[in-house]
Design a protein around this motif. Structure first.
Motif, PDB file in Angstrom:
ATOM      1  N   GLY A   1       0.811  -1.219   0.000  1.00  0.00           N
ATOM      2  CA  GLY A   1       0.000   0.000   0.000  1.00  0.00           C
ATOM      3  C   GLY A   1       0.835   1.256   0.000  1.00  0.00           C
ATOM      4  N   SER A   2       1.955   1.247   0.707  1.00  0.00           N
ATOM      5  CA  SER A   2       2.835   2.423   0.705  1.00  0.00           C
ATOM      6  C   SER A   2       3.427   2.657  -0.673  1.00  0.00           C
ATOM      7  CB  SER A   2       3.952   2.241   1.721  1.00  0.00           C
ATOM      8  OG  SER A   2       3.436   2.176   3.011  1.00  0.00           O
ATOM      9  N   ILE A   3       3.770   1.581  -1.353  1.00  0.00           N
ATOM     10  CA  ILE A   3       4.299   1.716  -2.714  1.00  0.00           C
ATOM     11  C   ILE A   3       3.226   2.265  -3.641  1.00  0.00           C
ATOM     12  CG2 ILE A   3       5.146   0.403  -4.701  1.00  0.00           C
ATOM     13  CD1 ILE A   3       6.566  -1.428  -2.647  1.00  0.00           C
ATOM     14  N   PHE A   4       2.014   1.699  -3.567  1.00  0.00           N
ATOM     15  CA  PHE A   4       0.930   2.182  -4.421  1.00  0.00           C
ATOM     16  C   PHE A   4       0.549   3.616  -4.087  1.00  0.00           C
ATOM     17  CE2 PHE A   4       0.311  -1.944  -6.127  1.00  0.00           C
ATOM     18  CZ  PHE A   4      -0.529  -1.798  -7.231  1.00  0.00           C
ATOM     19  N   GLY A   5       0.568   3.969  -2.819  1.00  0.00           N
ATOM     20  CA  GLY A   5       0.184   5.319  -2.432  1.00  0.00           C
ATOM     21  C   GLY A   5       1.193   6.372  -2.826  1.00  0.00           C
ATOM     22  N   SER A   6       2.452   5.985  -2.938  1.00  0.00           N
ATOM     23  CA  SER A   6       3.475   6.984  -3.255  1.00  0.00           C
ATOM     24  C   SER A   6       3.657   7.195  -4.752  1.00  0.00           C
ATOM     25  CB  SER A   6       4.807   6.576  -2.626  1.00  0.00           C
ATOM     26  OG  SER A   6       5.249   5.354  -3.184  1.00  0.00           O
ATOM     27  N   ILE A   7       3.167   6.291  -5.582  1.00  0.00           N
ATOM     28  CA  ILE A   7       3.303   6.437  -7.029  1.00  0.00           C
ATOM     29  C   ILE A   7       2.104   7.231  -7.554  1.00  0.00           C
ATOM     30  CG2 ILE A   7       3.393   5.205  -9.228  1.00  0.00           C
ATOM     31  CD1 ILE A   7       4.718   2.887  -7.756  1.00  0.00           C
ATOM     32  N   PRO A   8       2.366   8.331  -8.268  1.00  0.00           N
ATOM     33  CA  PRO A   8       1.252   9.122  -8.799  1.00  0.00           C
ATOM     34  C   PRO A   8       0.442   8.329  -9.820  1.00  0.00           C
ATOM     35  CG  PRO A   8       3.299  10.360  -8.897  1.00  0.00           C
ATOM     36  CD  PRO A   8       3.654   8.961  -8.518  1.00  0.00           C
ATOM     37  N   GLY A   9      -0.852   8.437  -9.727  1.00  0.00           N
ATOM     38  CA  GLY A   9      -1.738   7.755 -10.651  1.00  0.00           C
ATOM     39  C   GLY A   9      -2.258   6.420 -10.152  1.00  0.00           C
ATOM     40  N   LEU A  10      -1.603   5.851  -9.169  1.00  0.00           N
ATOM     41  CA  LEU A  10      -2.091   4.601  -8.586  1.00  0.00           C
ATOM     42  C   LEU A  10      -2.854   4.935  -7.309  1.00  0.00           C
ATOM     43  CD1 LEU A  10       0.996   2.279  -9.055  1.00  0.00           C
ATOM     44  CD2 LEU A  10      -1.016   2.473 -10.487  1.00  0.00           C
ATOM     45  N   THR A  11      -4.110   4.591  -7.289  1.00  0.00           N
ATOM     46  CA  THR A  11      -4.961   4.999  -6.172  1.00  0.00           C
ATOM     47  C   THR A  11      -5.136   3.853  -5.178  1.00  0.00           C
ATOM     48  OG1 THR A  11      -6.970   4.294  -7.312  1.00  0.00           O
ATOM     49  CG2 THR A  11      -6.225   6.555  -7.704  1.00  0.00           C
ATOM     50  N   ILE A  12      -5.745   4.194  -4.072  1.00  0.00           N
ATOM     51  CA  ILE A  12      -6.018   3.215  -3.021  1.00  0.00           C
ATOM     52  C   ILE A  12      -6.995   2.164  -3.521  1.00  0.00           C
ATOM     53  CG2 ILE A  12      -6.971   2.931  -0.716  1.00  0.00           C
ATOM     54  CD1 ILE A  12      -6.147   5.889  -0.257  1.00  0.00           C
TER      55      ILE A  12
END
Length: 83
Positions: free
Chosen positions: A38-49
């Motif tokens: 989740g931290s990886i997905f949250g920090s990459i722009p365009g990838l949402t929760i």
């Protein structure tokens, strides 16, 4: 008074059983892995929760229910933290 003590005893017994289930090593590992993903997905722009949880959902079908929910909640909390 006995009814109140019986209710408190039942609550304490059920609460301890819930803690035993939650602190199983598989659930802790799933939760920590979910926070990392989740931290990886949250920090990459365009990838949402929602996208992170939706992509992880098919992997949870073969897991036990508590482990799967721990993973999904870890992804959600990690994505909130990451961005």
């Amino acid at each position: 008074m006995a009814l109140v003590l019986d209710a408190v005893y039942t609550f304490a017994l059920n609460f301890s059983e819930g803690l035993k289930l939650f602190f199983h090593w598989q659930n802790i590992l799933a939760n920590l892995g979910g926070v990392l993903i989740g931290s990886i997905f949250g920090s990459i722009p365009g990838l949402t929760i929602i996208m992170a949880v939706a992509l992880a959902l098919p992997f949870t079908f073969q897991m036990e229910s508590l482990t799967a929910i721990s993973l999904l909640l870890g992804i959600y909390v990690g994505a909130i933290y990451g961005g």
